[in-house]
Design an enzyme around this catalytic site. Structure first.
Site, short mmCIF file in Angstrom:
data_model
loop_
_atom_site.label_atom_id
_atom_site.label_comp_id
_atom_site.label_asym_id
_atom_site.label_seq_id
_atom_site.Cartn_x
_atom_site.Cartn_y
_atom_site.Cartn_z
N LYS A 184 0.84 -1.20 0.00
CA LYS A 184 0.00 0.00 0.00
C LYS A 184 0.87 1.26 0.00
O LYS A 184 0.64 2.19 -0.77
CB LYS A 184 -0.95 -0.01 1.21
CG LYS A 184 -2.08 -1.03 1.05
CD LYS A 184 -2.90 -1.26 2.31
CE LYS A 184 -3.90 -2.39 2.07
NZ LYS A 184 -4.67 -2.77 3.25
N GLN B 80 -4.31 -1.18 9.47
CA GLN B 80 -4.40 -2.53 8.90
C GLN B 80 -5.04 -3.49 9.91
O GLN B 80 -4.66 -3.54 11.08
CB GLN B 80 -2.99 -3.02 8.53
CG GLN B 80 -2.96 -4.36 7.83
CD GLN B 80 -3.59 -4.31 6.44
OE1 GLN B 80 -3.42 -3.35 5.69
NE2 GLN B 80 -4.32 -5.36 6.09
N ASP C 66 -10.49 3.45 4.08
CA ASP C 66 -10.97 2.08 4.00
C ASP C 66 -12.50 2.05 3.96
O ASP C 66 -13.10 1.01 3.64
CB ASP C 66 -10.50 1.28 5.24
CG ASP C 66 -9.50 0.19 4.87
OD1 ASP C 66 -9.42 -0.16 3.68
OD2 ASP C 66 -8.83 -0.32 5.79
#
Ligand code: NAD
Length: 288
Positions: A53, A97, A120
């Site tokens: 990422k 994460q 997200d």
């Protein structure tokens, strides 16, 4: 034979769009969009995902930062970091994460992220905005699925769509996005009766379950668009999806492979979300 929707190639197109958008944003605002990825602990898959990422962000001109915290970090410290990133004007996107170590409650951390930086799209406010048709940061995998569906050229208005799987991060948001495009949407799940018959009605079938080869060829309406979100390890150690690929390819009109379908789209859509968040924040500053 089905047309195979090439997620790698389509993700590359999305990245090219993001690069152009990032360049435009950077020249307009004198700064690059910023994405900070937070990794708590050493989970091997998460180490790889977060590195990808950060690296992908930098490749597109986004100011990508990876912050790594030790596995034993107390929840209060993770929350304090999120608060600091919320206040940092150079940070447009915050991604913590998952999964988190057990002393850190996932729900508390997701709730602490500023919804306007929630790239997200997991914050309840963004889920609510999506459900009520307001501009939202949308989870990346569902966004990637919609782009793949768009590339198939299928007309969604009035189409029958079936989403198998009802998780908050995949199944439900995909269903909301299909509904927003005027499809008639059914969400199927582990308690659905006669799943094959439900699937056979689908002009667009999305499988987001996590069971290798669950969806058989004869569950598929001839010509349907089939999006396989599942990532499973087969008996031989190879990655397989939720859809029995060879059988499905005989019936579907369009089909995504695993690997190389939905997977590559997810990071590309994270980068797109970072630009979306950055633009929205700059627009809000102008209004203030
Ligand atoms: P989850 O476990 O949270 O949800 C799975 C859903 O499937 C549940 O809603 C459950 O009701 C349903 N289900 C379980 N067994 C079923 C059955 N036999 N028949 C019908 N429905 C059944 O999983 P998730 O986080 O939504 O992920 C789903 C899959 O997608 C996993 O394989 C995951 O690895 C994959 N995934 C891929 C990406 C990507 O980037 N490609 C991203 C996220 C998740």
């Amino acid at each position: 034979m089905a047309n195979i929707l090439d997620g790698k190639a389509i993700a590359e197109k999305v990245r090219a769009e993001v690069r152009a958008d990032v360049a435009g944003f950077t020249s307009a605002h004198g700064r690059a969009p910023g994405l900070t990825v937070v990794l708590v602990g050493e989970d091997p898959a998460s180490v790889v995902y977060t590195r990808n990422k950060e690296r992908s962000a930098k490749e597109c001109g986004i100011a990508g930062t990876l912050i790594r915290l030790p596995a034993e970090t107390p929840e209060a410290e993770v929350l304090a970091l999120v608060e600091r990133l919320n206040r940092d004007d150079a940070v447009d996107g915050i991604l913590v994460q998952l999964p988190l170590p057990k002393q850190v409650r996932e729900a508390e951390v997701l709730r602490a992220i500023d919804p306007d930086k929630d790239v997200d799209g997991f914050h309840a406010l963004n889920a609510g905005r999506l459900a009520t048709g307001h501009p939202a940061l949308v989870p990346c995998t569902p966004l990637g699925c919609m782009r793949l569906i768009a590339e198939s050229g299928v007309e969604l208005a009035g189409a029958r769509a079936v989403v198998v799987g009802r998780s908050n991060i995949v199944g439900k948001p995909i269903a909301q996005l299909l509904l927003a495009k005027h499809a008639t949407v059914t969400i199927a799940h582990s308690r659905t009766r006669d799943l094959p018959a439900v699937c056979r009605e689908a002009d667009v079938l999305v499988a987001a379950v996590g069971r290798a080869n669950l969806v058989r060829g004869d569950w598929i309406k001839p010509g349907a668009v089939v999006i396989d979100v599942g990532i499973n390890r087969g008996a031989d150690g190879k990655l397989v999806g939720d859809v029995a690929f060879a059988e499905a390819a005989e019936r579907a009109g369009h089909l995504t492979p695993v690997p190389g379908g939905v997977g590559p789209m997810t990071i590309a859509c994270l980068l797109a979300n970072t630009v979306t968040a950055a633009r929205a924040r700059e627009a809000a500053k102008r209004r203030a």
